[in-house]
Motif scaffolding. Sequence first.
Motif, PDB file in Angstrom:
ATOM      1  N   LEU A   1      40.484  45.000  29.835  1.00 53.62           N
ATOM      2  CA  LEU A   1      39.327  44.296  30.395  1.00 53.62           C
ATOM      3  C   LEU A   1      38.224  44.130  29.356  1.00 53.62           C
ATOM      4  N   ARG A   2      37.983  45.160  28.575  1.00 54.46           N
ATOM      5  CA  ARG A   2      36.960  45.075  27.542  1.00 54.46           C
ATOM      6  C   ARG A   2      37.354  44.060  26.478  1.00 54.46           C
TER       7      ARG A   2
ATOM      8  N   LEU B   1      45.853  38.959  34.102  1.00 55.21           N
ATOM      9  CA  LEU B   1      45.242  40.284  33.989  1.00 55.21           C
ATOM     10  C   LEU B   1      44.210  40.498  35.089  1.00 55.21           C
ATOM     11  N   ILE B   2      43.344  39.517  35.293  1.00 57.40           N
ATOM     12  CA  ILE B   2      42.298  39.639  36.312  1.00 57.40           C
ATOM     13  C   ILE B   2      42.906  39.786  37.700  1.00 57.40           C
ATOM     14  N   GLU B   3      43.913  38.977  38.000  1.00 59.69           N
ATOM     15  CA  GLU B   3      44.562  39.056  39.309  1.00 59.69           C
ATOM     16  C   GLU B   3      45.206  40.418  39.529  1.00 59.69           C
ATOM     17  N   GLN B   4      45.844  40.955  38.482  1.00 59.11           N
ATOM     18  CA  GLN B   4      46.513  42.239  38.621  1.00 59.11           C
ATOM     19  C   GLN B   4      45.505  43.366  38.822  1.00 59.11           C
TER      20      GLN B   4
ATOM     21  N   ALA C   1      44.019  43.169  42.279  1.00 58.82           N
ATOM     22  CA  ALA C   1      44.975  43.652  43.279  1.00 58.82           C
ATOM     23  C   ALA C   1      45.038  45.179  43.269  1.00 58.82           C
ATOM     24  N   ASP C   2      45.020  45.765  42.062  1.00 57.13           N
ATOM     25  CA  ASP C   2      45.070  47.225  41.956  1.00 57.13           C
ATOM     26  C   ASP C   2      43.846  47.863  42.604  1.00 57.13           C
ATOM     27  N   LEU C   3      42.675  47.297  42.313  1.00 58.63           N
ATOM     28  CA  LEU C   3      41.443  47.848  42.861  1.00 58.63           C
ATOM     29  C   LEU C   3      41.376  47.676  44.376  1.00 58.63           C
TER      30      LEU C   3
END
Length: 224
Positions: free
Chosen positions: A16-17, A31-34, A37-39
């Motif tokens: 993310l960084r 990456l953002i979607e994954q 979804a995890d959060l």
Amino acid sequence: MELATKRSNVSAKAELRALVNGQYAGDANALIEQIAADLLAGVSARIEAKAGSGEVAGLTNGAARRAIASRLAKWLIRDNGHGGGARQTCLPVARWSPEEVIEHTGMSKSTLYRGDHAQFYSVVPPGKKNGRAYPAWQFVADVPSHLPHLLEILQSNSRMQVNTFFMSEQDSLNELSPAEVLAGMPFEDRRTVAREQARMLSLPMKARLDKINALARMEVAELE
């Protein structure tokens, strides 16, 4: 609740960084979607647990959103040594090893080495005859977006000449270094910032970049 995926907490934060810093080489949308979804899965599990214990009152969609935002903030706001997750206001003087760059930016080793002297630059570590150490200042704030253009101008210079150019105070920059003017903030070991230096650092990005461009071209011309 921790991430329930194959991606570790540490690597998720690094990716993310890297995305925020413009250094992520993968599929940004994926990456953002994954991560989202995890959060969301973690928050949903908390809601279910609260419901099972009769404590679901008040745990609304808004609460879930705030929980996700809080987690993202903890991941994306760097600890810059000034406490409290505050916005970075000075440049680090440290030099990172390749492993530290990878840890901080999320880049792969191949991306790091391919980008050397094109997207960022390295110097030989002190006391060694070879190897790579990366001045940490070049990975701060908007610097990664503008450094490649300057390195293209300085491409005929050696690694040490490039570092000397960026780190040396210049009369035309009110005794600031090109690195400081490019980033718009002083190095952390600069004890005081004079009024005229503060004005220089607060100029719009384009004005500061134009000044560094001109200096870089002069540097190259003098070495020819």
